[in-house]
Design an enzyme around this catalytic site. Structure first.
Site, mmCIF file in Angstrom:
data_model
loop_
_atom_site.group_PDB
_atom_site.id
_atom_site.type_symbol
_atom_site.label_atom_id
_atom_site.label_comp_id
_atom_site.label_asym_id
_atom_site.label_seq_id
_atom_site.Cartn_x
_atom_site.Cartn_y
_atom_site.Cartn_z
ATOM 1 C CD GLU A 1 -3.363 -1.240 4.848
ATOM 2 O OE1 GLU A 1 -3.393 -2.305 5.466
ATOM 3 O OE2 GLU A 1 -2.974 -0.164 5.385
ATOM 4 C CD GLU A 2 -1.966 2.344 7.285
ATOM 5 O OE1 GLU A 2 -2.719 1.749 8.068
ATOM 6 O OE2 GLU A 2 -0.744 2.165 7.240
ATOM 7 C CG HIS B 1 -0.511 3.305 12.069
ATOM 8 N ND1 HIS B 1 -1.510 2.434 12.410
ATOM 9 C CD2 HIS B 1 -0.092 2.924 10.834
ATOM 10 C CE1 HIS B 1 -1.687 1.559 11.430
ATOM 11 N NE2 HIS B 1 -0.836 1.839 10.460
ATOM 12 C CG ASP C 1 2.160 0.747 7.953
ATOM 13 O OD1 ASP C 1 1.858 0.178 6.898
ATOM 14 O OD2 ASP C 1 1.340 0.970 8.859
ATOM 15 C CG HIS D 1 -0.507 0.124 2.520
ATOM 16 N ND1 HIS D 1 -0.277 1.339 3.119
ATOM 17 C CD2 HIS D 1 -0.205 -0.806 3.452
ATOM 18 C CE1 HIS D 1 0.153 1.139 4.367
ATOM 19 N NE2 HIS D 1 0.210 -0.148 4.587
ATOM 20 C CG ASP E 1 1.364 -3.476 5.142
ATOM 21 O OD1 ASP E 1 2.188 -2.571 5.370
ATOM 22 O OD2 ASP E 1 0.146 -3.378 5.398
HETATM 23 ZN ZN LIG Z 1 0.600 -1.190 6.362
#
Ligand SMILES: [Zn+2]
Length: 301
Positions: free
Chosen positions: A140-141, A250, A106, A85, A168
């Site tokens: 995606e998130e 994140h 990520d 992603h 991922d």
């Molecule tokens: Zn991810």
């Protein structure tokens, strides 16, 4: 040509230099266009390679997904997908479009791993028998939206997808853990076995080790393909004995500097990805023999 840690590092460095790659922000679109341009450049001069933006996701705001297609020389209707992603998120920013979300691990690491796979596969003049589609998914998130739109479209269009590999988070490894993880849920059992066998053939001899772990939810885009009825699998970094993934995902701390300032871990996944496309896209196969093909001769390579 060989997998180059530094090439992967530089792609992660560039992608994590955007303020964010949040699906609804201008940076989210800009970064997708950069990936499209970068992948297209790697296929320049080849009439069997094309890059596109997929804009058929109605819930992805202005962020497109990116698809690089290498048309198969003998079985163009049979499709192998390798994806990651392209978006990022800051989990505490509540959707602020100016949020700081470098997303180095990520999932710039997954996109950078794919970029390196493409660089080597195309740079060496390799032509697959089956069609390969490299994908960078939007949004995606916020609920696997980009991959869901593509997988549903492929199901509606009756595209014959022989296998989907999701990358991922490939760059974080700390402490006494294996090198490589196969996610054990929301995926296809035969394809998981294939991935394990491929690892043991190509990477085990290099002294690398693997493990298996469940996410316990549809933790990435492989789940979109699984729910649309296609065989899919996800591989990922091993994390550490304390945490299954990079603990700073994140957050503003998802940076190369916080991952040892190296892309050495992602390089292992690029090597694996090359084996995956080499074996899965080179083979011809009869119906019912879709995943393993009739040419799984990894040991001879
Ligand atoms: Zn991810």
């Amino acid at each position: 040509m060989q997998v180059d840690d530094l090439a992967i590092y530089r792609t992660i460095e560039h992608l994590s230099s955007y303020r964010n790659r949040y699906y609804a922000s201008s940076y989210g679109r800009e970064s997708a266009e950069w990936i499209r341009d970068t992948w297209a450049a790697l296929g320049a001069g080849r009439d069997d390679v094309s890059a596109e933006l997929f804009t058929g996701c109605t819930t992805c705001s202005t962020q497109p997904s990116v698809i690089l297609t290498v048309t198969g020389s003998e079985l163009p209707d049979e499709v192998v997908v390798v994806g990651a992603h392209l978006d990022s998120i800051n989990g505490s920013a509540q959707g602020n479009l100016e949020q700081i979300a470098p997303g180095a691990d990520d999932d710039a690491s997954g996109i950078a791993t794919i970029t390196e796979i493409v660089r080597i596969a195309l740079g060496s003049g390799w032509r697959p028998q089956r069609t390969i589609k490299f994908m960078g998914y939007a949004a995606e998130e916020v609920g696997l939206r980009g991959s869901n739109a593509i997988a549903r479209r492929f199901a509606t269009d009756g595209v014959e997808v022989v296998g989907v590999l999701q990358l991922d988070m490939t760059n974080y490894r700390s402490g006494d853990v294996a090198d490589f993880k196969i996610i054990s849920d929301f995926s296809n059992a035969d394809l998981r076995s294939f991935v394990g066998e491929l690892f043991d053939t190509y990477l085990l001899p290099l002294g690398l080790s693997r493990m298996s772990q469940a996410c316990n939810y549809g933790c990435s885009d492989h789940a979109s393909w699984t729910s649309a009825g296609f065989p899919a699998v996800m591989v990922a970094e091993p994390g550490s004995p304390q945490a299954p993934f990079f603990p700073r995902l994140h957050t503003t701390g998802d940076t190369l500097a916080n991952m040892g300032d190296s892309a050495a871990n992602s390089a292992k996944f690029a090597r694996f990805g090359l084996a995956f496309i080499g074996e899965l896209a080179k083979t011809s196969a009869a119906a019912g023999d879709r995943i393993f093909g009739d040419g799984f001769e990894a040991a001879g390579r």
